[in-house]
Design a protein around this motif. Sequence first.
Motif, mmCIF file in Angstrom:
data_model
loop_
_atom_site.group_PDB
_atom_site.id
_atom_site.type_symbol
_atom_site.label_atom_id
_atom_site.label_comp_id
_atom_site.label_asym_id
_atom_site.label_seq_id
_atom_site.Cartn_x
_atom_site.Cartn_y
_atom_site.Cartn_z
ATOM 1 N N ARG A 1 0.808 -1.266 -0.037
ATOM 2 C CA ARG A 1 0.026 0.053 -0.174
ATOM 3 C C ARG A 1 0.991 1.371 0.055
ATOM 4 O O ARG A 1 0.665 2.219 -0.606
ATOM 5 N N LEU A 2 1.894 1.328 0.959
ATOM 6 C CA LEU A 2 2.549 2.510 0.959
ATOM 7 C C LEU A 2 3.630 2.338 -0.443
ATOM 8 O O LEU A 2 3.825 3.683 -0.817
ATOM 9 N N PHE A 3 4.248 1.053 -0.663
ATOM 10 C CA PHE A 3 4.948 1.259 -1.965
ATOM 11 C C PHE A 3 4.173 2.141 -3.138
ATOM 12 O O PHE A 3 4.711 3.083 -3.764
ATOM 13 N N LYS A 4 2.983 1.674 -3.217
ATOM 14 C CA LYS A 4 2.093 2.059 -4.503
ATOM 15 C C LYS A 4 1.653 3.795 -4.090
ATOM 16 O O LYS A 4 1.890 4.653 -5.232
ATOM 17 N N ALA A 5 1.484 4.222 -3.002
ATOM 18 C CA ALA A 5 1.238 5.487 -2.616
ATOM 19 C C ALA A 5 2.393 6.460 -2.849
ATOM 20 O O ALA A 5 2.182 7.726 -3.456
ATOM 21 N N LEU A 6 3.688 5.790 -2.562
ATOM 22 C CA LEU A 6 4.840 6.892 -2.736
ATOM 23 C C LEU A 6 5.882 6.474 -3.875
ATOM 24 O O LEU A 6 6.986 6.790 -3.935
#
Length: 337
Positions: free
Chosen positions: A284-289
């Motif tokens: 989730r964080l990978f995709k967001a950032l």
Amino acid sequence: MSDEFFMKLALDEAWKYQLLTYPNPAVGCAIVDKNGKLLALGAHKCAGLAHAELGAVTLALCELKPELKSELLRLENNPNELYDFILKNHKGALNGACAFVSLEPCTHFGKTPPCALLLRDLGFCRVVFGSADLSKQAKGGAKLLANAGVSVEQSTLKSKCDELLEPFLAWQSGHFAFFKLALSLNGVYTGKISSQIAQKHCHNLRSKLDLLVIGGNTVRSDRPILDARFSATKHAPDVLIYSRKSEFERQIPLFSVLNRKVDIKSDLELLKKAKFAMIEGAGRLFKALENEFNWVLIYQSKSFKKGSFLDISKSLEIMHSTPLGADTALWCKVLEN
């Protein structure tokens, strides 16, 4: 053995300390005697300690002149004294040797003396370097050595050496950020993944950071401490919790670490301003950032595990794999899909 073989050894040694040398670059050095025998592998391990060339020379002299070994090892954490001791006591042991260095030997007096002068004064007959040193302070090592009659060549593995140097150059320009993941062999990211050796490596990296970024959901569910207790300095970085919601239980361990600032924000201003930042998380964080980094460090275990699988569609190039006990550190670059 070919020049490429020895430069590859120097690169492998340097990758063991990638980012751990902050704010200096990771550099590796292989020393070969006049008969083509490998004498030593060295790397710059930490800012303020011996540069790669001095470290490799020290190890080579431990083998060639065992009567000096105890004093060489005693001085290994004092590079200036070590440098002076070697120049006074080498007695030509490395005459005719060749050095393979991932970065052009430096010429400046900083926390450590110039490596180009060391190789010249020890009688090296040949130096093969990878990346050219373009910094105002340190450049010119190849020219200095050539003017002294040393054969100097740039390696055919220049592109691999340049790759090793990328984080340092990005930091010098003001900002380097990378994403860190821990995965099982079958792609599970939940639960305990990494071995103690990999954990220590991660804590050593954390101790060098200006900022550590983590997602709010991970903070609430995992209740992490995100410190650097397994590192030598135990210096824990400041933390940015990237979250739209600002309410968090203050009993979560990361809030109790001394001498640390924790910010909770829904924007990335702090990340963009940080000179050296690590983002820890999962899909989730990978995709967001994903627009904030192009390097990924994956701690991969050698075991299959039950749990949640990583849900990311992204192509990565593995630049280097570094063994860490039962785990492997995979240094990767994000490719355009």
